[in-house]
Enzyme design. Structure first.
Site, PDB file in Angstrom:
ATOM      1  N   TRP A 178      39.001  37.541  44.366  1.00 58.57           N
ATOM      2  CA  TRP A 178      40.068  38.042  45.240  1.00 58.57           C
ATOM      3  C   TRP A 178      39.545  38.021  46.678  1.00 58.57           C
ATOM      4  O   TRP A 178      38.401  38.415  46.916  1.00 58.57           O
ATOM      5  CB  TRP A 178      40.485  39.477  44.876  1.00 58.57           C
ATOM      6  CG  TRP A 178      41.391  40.017  45.929  1.00 58.57           C
ATOM      7  CD1 TRP A 178      42.687  39.669  46.151  1.00 58.57           C
ATOM      8  CD2 TRP A 178      41.040  40.948  46.969  1.00 58.57           C
ATOM      9  NE1 TRP A 178      43.174  40.327  47.256  1.00 58.57           N
ATOM     10  CE2 TRP A 178      42.189  41.114  47.771  1.00 58.57           C
ATOM     11  CE3 TRP A 178      39.871  41.649  47.302  1.00 58.57           C
ATOM     12  CZ2 TRP A 178      42.213  41.956  48.887  1.00 58.57           C
ATOM     13  CZ3 TRP A 178      39.889  42.488  48.409  1.00 58.57           C
ATOM     14  CH2 TRP A 178      41.046  42.638  49.186  1.00 58.57           C
ATOM     15  N   GLU A 217      42.979  35.975  41.926  1.00 58.72           N
ATOM     16  CA  GLU A 217      43.883  37.142  41.984  1.00 58.72           C
ATOM     17  C   GLU A 217      44.762  37.072  43.225  1.00 58.72           C
ATOM     18  O   GLU A 217      44.281  37.134  44.348  1.00 58.72           O
ATOM     19  CB  GLU A 217      43.044  38.418  41.999  1.00 58.72           C
ATOM     20  CG  GLU A 217      43.869  39.695  42.100  1.00 58.72           C
ATOM     21  CD  GLU A 217      43.012  40.957  42.110  1.00 58.72           C
ATOM     22  OE1 GLU A 217      41.763  40.851  42.146  1.00 58.72           O
ATOM     23  OE2 GLU A 217      43.599  42.057  42.094  1.00 58.72           O
ATOM     24  N   LYS A 219      48.064  38.287  45.735  1.00 57.89           N
ATOM     25  CA  LYS A 219      48.464  39.559  46.316  1.00 57.89           C
ATOM     26  C   LYS A 219      49.658  39.336  47.223  1.00 57.89           C
ATOM     27  O   LYS A 219      49.898  38.210  47.671  1.00 57.89           O
ATOM     28  CB  LYS A 219      47.274  40.113  47.108  1.00 57.89           C
ATOM     29  CG  LYS A 219      47.427  41.550  47.539  1.00 57.89           C
ATOM     30  CD  LYS A 219      46.091  42.140  47.955  1.00 57.89           C
ATOM     31  CE  LYS A 219      46.300  43.528  48.524  1.00 57.89           C
ATOM     32  NZ  LYS A 219      45.069  44.223  48.806  1.00 57.89           N
ATOM     33  N   ASP A 251      47.448  41.429  38.919  1.00 56.98           N
ATOM     34  CA  ASP A 251      47.180  42.828  39.286  1.00 56.98           C
ATOM     35  C   ASP A 251      48.530  43.509  39.418  1.00 56.98           C
ATOM     36  O   ASP A 251      49.395  43.052  40.171  1.00 56.98           O
ATOM     37  CB  ASP A 251      46.390  42.888  40.605  1.00 56.98           C
ATOM     38  CG  ASP A 251      46.066  44.317  41.041  1.00 56.98           C
ATOM     39  OD1 ASP A 251      46.992  45.149  41.091  1.00 56.98           O
ATOM     40  OD2 ASP A 251      44.896  44.606  41.357  1.00 56.98           O
ATOM     41  N   HIS A 254      50.190  44.164  42.865  1.00 60.10           N
ATOM     42  CA  HIS A 254      50.247  43.091  43.860  1.00 60.10           C
ATOM     43  C   HIS A 254      51.563  42.345  43.956  1.00 60.10           C
ATOM     44  O   HIS A 254      51.606  41.178  44.350  1.00 60.10           O
ATOM     45  CB  HIS A 254      49.114  42.101  43.607  1.00 60.10           C
ATOM     46  CG  HIS A 254      47.770  42.659  43.966  1.00 60.10           C
ATOM     47  ND1 HIS A 254      46.627  41.923  43.999  1.00 60.10           N
ATOM     48  CD2 HIS A 254      47.402  43.919  44.322  1.00 60.10           C
ATOM     49  CE1 HIS A 254      45.600  42.691  44.343  1.00 60.10           C
ATOM     50  NE2 HIS A 254      46.054  43.902  44.542  1.00 60.10           N
ATOM     51  N   HIS A 278      44.478  43.096  36.078  1.00 59.52           N
ATOM     52  CA  HIS A 278      44.018  44.309  36.743  1.00 59.52           C
ATOM     53  C   HIS A 278      45.146  45.312  36.584  1.00 59.52           C
ATOM     54  O   HIS A 278      46.164  45.211  37.256  1.00 59.52           O
ATOM     55  CB  HIS A 278      43.784  44.073  38.237  1.00 59.52           C
ATOM     56  CG  HIS A 278      42.403  43.617  38.556  1.00 59.52           C
ATOM     57  ND1 HIS A 278      41.973  43.390  39.840  1.00 59.52           N
ATOM     58  CD2 HIS A 278      41.333  43.359  37.757  1.00 59.52           C
ATOM     59  CE1 HIS A 278      40.707  43.004  39.815  1.00 59.52           C
ATOM     60  NE2 HIS A 278      40.298  42.970  38.567  1.00 59.52           N
ATOM     61  N   ASP A 286      50.333  49.166  47.414  1.00 59.66           N
ATOM     62  CA  ASP A 286      49.224  48.834  46.512  1.00 59.66           C
ATOM     63  C   ASP A 286      48.149  49.917  46.608  1.00 59.66           C
ATOM     64  O   ASP A 286      47.044  49.670  47.071  1.00 59.66           O
ATOM     65  CB  ASP A 286      48.672  47.458  46.925  1.00 59.66           C
ATOM     66  CG  ASP A 286      47.523  47.017  46.051  1.00 59.66           C
ATOM     67  OD1 ASP A 286      47.513  47.343  44.861  1.00 59.66           O
ATOM     68  OD2 ASP A 286      46.623  46.325  46.574  1.00 59.66           O
ATOM     69  N   ASP A 288      46.541  51.744  44.319  1.00 56.14           N
ATOM     70  CA  ASP A 288      45.478  51.844  43.318  1.00 56.14           C
ATOM     71  C   ASP A 288      45.277  53.254  42.786  1.00 56.14           C
ATOM     72  O   ASP A 288      44.145  53.719  42.630  1.00 56.14           O
ATOM     73  CB  ASP A 288      44.171  51.241  43.850  1.00 56.14           C
ATOM     74  CG  ASP A 288      44.268  49.732  43.999  1.00 56.14           C
ATOM     75  OD1 ASP A 288      44.393  49.048  42.979  1.00 56.14           O
ATOM     76  OD2 ASP A 288      44.252  49.238  45.146  1.00 56.14           O
ATOM     77  N   ASP A 318      41.865  48.467  37.528  1.00 55.93           N
ATOM     78  CA  ASP A 318      41.530  48.399  38.957  1.00 55.93           C
ATOM     79  C   ASP A 318      42.167  49.568  39.689  1.00 55.93           C
ATOM     80  O   ASP A 318      43.250  49.444  40.234  1.00 55.93           O
ATOM     81  CB  ASP A 318      42.022  47.058  39.547  1.00 55.93           C
ATOM     82  CG  ASP A 318      41.621  46.907  41.012  1.00 55.93           C
ATOM     83  OD1 ASP A 318      40.800  47.710  41.496  1.00 55.93           O
ATOM     84  OD2 ASP A 318      42.137  45.985  41.674  1.00 55.93           O
TER      85      ASP A 318
HETATM   86  C1  RNT Z   1      42.529  44.235  46.043  1.00 53.22           C
HETATM   87  C2  RNT Z   1      42.349  43.702  44.663  1.00 53.22           C
HETATM   88  C3  RNT Z   1      40.931  43.678  44.155  1.00 53.22           C
HETATM   89  C4  RNT Z   1      40.148  44.940  44.470  1.00 53.22           C
HETATM   90  C5  RNT Z   1      38.840  45.048  43.733  1.00 53.22           C
HETATM   91  C6  RNT Z   1      37.956  46.090  44.319  1.00 53.22           C
HETATM   92  O1  RNT Z   1      43.832  44.435  46.387  1.00 53.22           O
HETATM   93  O2  RNT Z   1      43.161  44.410  43.763  1.00 53.22           O
HETATM   94  O3  RNT Z   1      40.939  43.414  42.808  1.00 53.22           O
HETATM   95  O4  RNT Z   1      40.896  46.073  44.191  1.00 53.22           O
HETATM   96  O5  RNT Z   1      38.240  43.830  43.670  1.00 53.22           O
HETATM   97 ZN    ZN Z   2      42.880  43.939  41.692  1.00 51.42          ZN
END
Ligand code: RNT
Ligand code: ZN
Length: 411
Positions: A178, A217, A219, A251, A254, A278, A286, A288, A318
């Site tokens: 990523w 990955e 986004k 993810d 994302h 993820h 986003d 997390d 994640d």
């Molecule tokens: C960032 C991505 C990525 C990170 C990690 C720490 O938006 O989701 O995967 O969260 O690599």
């Molecule tokens: Zn991620």
């Protein structure tokens, strides 16, 4: 109560003993970075940057590899079933400082030994953020050749680390790329940065390595790069589709707010034999947040189970919340993922699929709601019991004891 539940499920043709056996074997790859707020162990570790952010200042962050291992070992002991550990390149353990373009498998020796001791598989991620070579929010798509070269070298070396993990541990290693690349404001040229990224990916993936599951990955946006993301969904999906052995990682944070990855899994299964995930929880952005047992999590699990894709969808987590106890975050987030998988296995999927094929949508509607009344909690509690874990809130008291005796002494 479990034997009663077992009988209830038997009436639906579901063998809870088989389910318990299966669910225990499905590995969930737990992200190491929840334990220390995505800081890592580089000698000159810097604050998190690159469009992602941890918020909160809950005490007890792991500051050393030993502390992170201790915390992870403790958290794992409260989570049933198979587990993997997901590392970032920035979690290397070396005597002398090493820059990202110098990393080698040996820099992760302590993690290999740790994984061997605890029976874990290891996954890996090049760390393309929180570093001065991220110039104007760009890495592999930078207009500067030396910036691109630096990150290409880092990513090539990262893949070799993942290959070493696979070789030493006898299981695949997901190596997920990523990058934060994007623009704060509307760009004049969206194509040129993407072509540069494409060419860098070709260089990175040119080396054939056994045991590595390469993924990219995508986004939609990041903080400070709100207007344009070089590595968008379509960019990487196109790249992965045309490069055998490179997979698209989904993810769940994302995509646009009403766009969900549960909907995408079956679409990718038509083309790909691996789908790394993820799993995270985005709240308005986003963010997390730690995974809750919410509708989308259950839907993701249903897609994996109903499509018979337990060996194709590689579930990773994640999240990074620094506002609550980090061990609680690991335990609850990972347990929720496993609960959702268990729940999906405890539905009469065959009969609902038949309803759909027979166009009996009324029965499908009523029956799928009926599934929600089934006693899945009893099967979950039984799983915990069989792993020597109790089903109440005792685990939480144990974490609070650890917090008092270990975490609070760190500050
Ligand atoms: C960032 C991505 C990525 C990170 C990690 C720490 O938006 O989701 O995967 O969260 O690599
Ligand atoms: Zn991620």
């Amino acid at each position: 109560m479990y034997s009663e539940a077992r009988e209830v499920y038997a009436k639906y043709g579901i063998d809870t003993e088989k389910v318990l056996e299966t669910v225990a074997k499905v590995p969930v790859s737990i992200n190491c970075w929840q334990g220390d707020d995505v800081i890592g162990f580089e000698k000159n570790a810097r604050a998190l940057s690159g469009g992602i952010q941890t918020t909160g200042d809950y005490p007890g962050r792991a500051r050393t590899p030993q502390e992170l291992m201790d915390d992870f070992t403790f958290a794992s002991s409260l989570i049933p079933g198979a587990k993997r550990l997901n590392l970032h390149a920035s979690y290397l353990v070396t005597d002398k400082p090493k820059d990202r373009n110098e990393i080698e498998p040996e820099d992760y020796r302590v993690w290999i030994d740790y994984a061997k001791e605890h029976g874990l598989g290891l996954d890996f991620n090049p760390t393309c953020f929180s570093h001065p070579m991220v110039v104007n929010n760009l890495t592999l798509s930078s207009p500067h050749r030396e910036v691109r070269d630096f990150w290409v070298e880092h990513c090539r070396r990262s893949r070799r680390v993942a290959a070493a993990f696979a070789r030493e541990l006898g299981t695949y290693s997901v190596c997920n790329l990523w990058i934060p690349d994007g623009f704060k404001d509307t760009p004049a040229d969206r194509l040129t940065p993407r072509l540069r990224l494409r060419d860098c990916l070709d260089e990175i993936f040119s080396e054939k390595l056994d045991g590595v599951v390469d993924s990219v990955e995508s986004k939609v946006f990041g903080i400070g790069v709100e207007s344009f993301t070089v590595g968008s969904n379509e960019f990487y999906l196109g790249y992965a589709s045309s490069h055998k052995g490179v997979y698209q990682l989904l993810d769940s944070g994302h995509y646009h707010p009403t766009e969900v990855i549960s909907e995408k899994i079956s679409a990718l299964l038509c083309t790909f034999d691996r789908i790394p995930l993820h799993v995270t929880r985005s709240v308005r952005w986003d963010s997390d947040h730690v995974v809750r047992l919410d509708d989308e999590l259950k839907e993701i699990a249903k897609e994996i189970v109903r499509n018979d894709a337990l060996d194709k969808v590689l579930v990773g987590l994640d999240f990074f919340d620094a506002s609550i106890n980090r061990i609680v975050a690991w335990v609850v987030g990972t347990r929720n993922m496993k609960k959702a998988l268990l729940m999906a296995m405890l539905e009469d999927n065959a009969s609902m699929k038949a309803d759909q094929e027979n166009e009996n949508y009324t029965r499908l509607f009523a029956y799928s709601e009926q599934m929600k009344n089934l006693p899945w909690q009893e099967v979950w509690n039984e799983w915990l019991r069989r792993e020597g874990l109790e089903s109440g809130t005792g685990w939480f008291d144990e974490v609070m004891k650890y917090e008092k005796e270990v975490l609070l002494k760190r500050n």
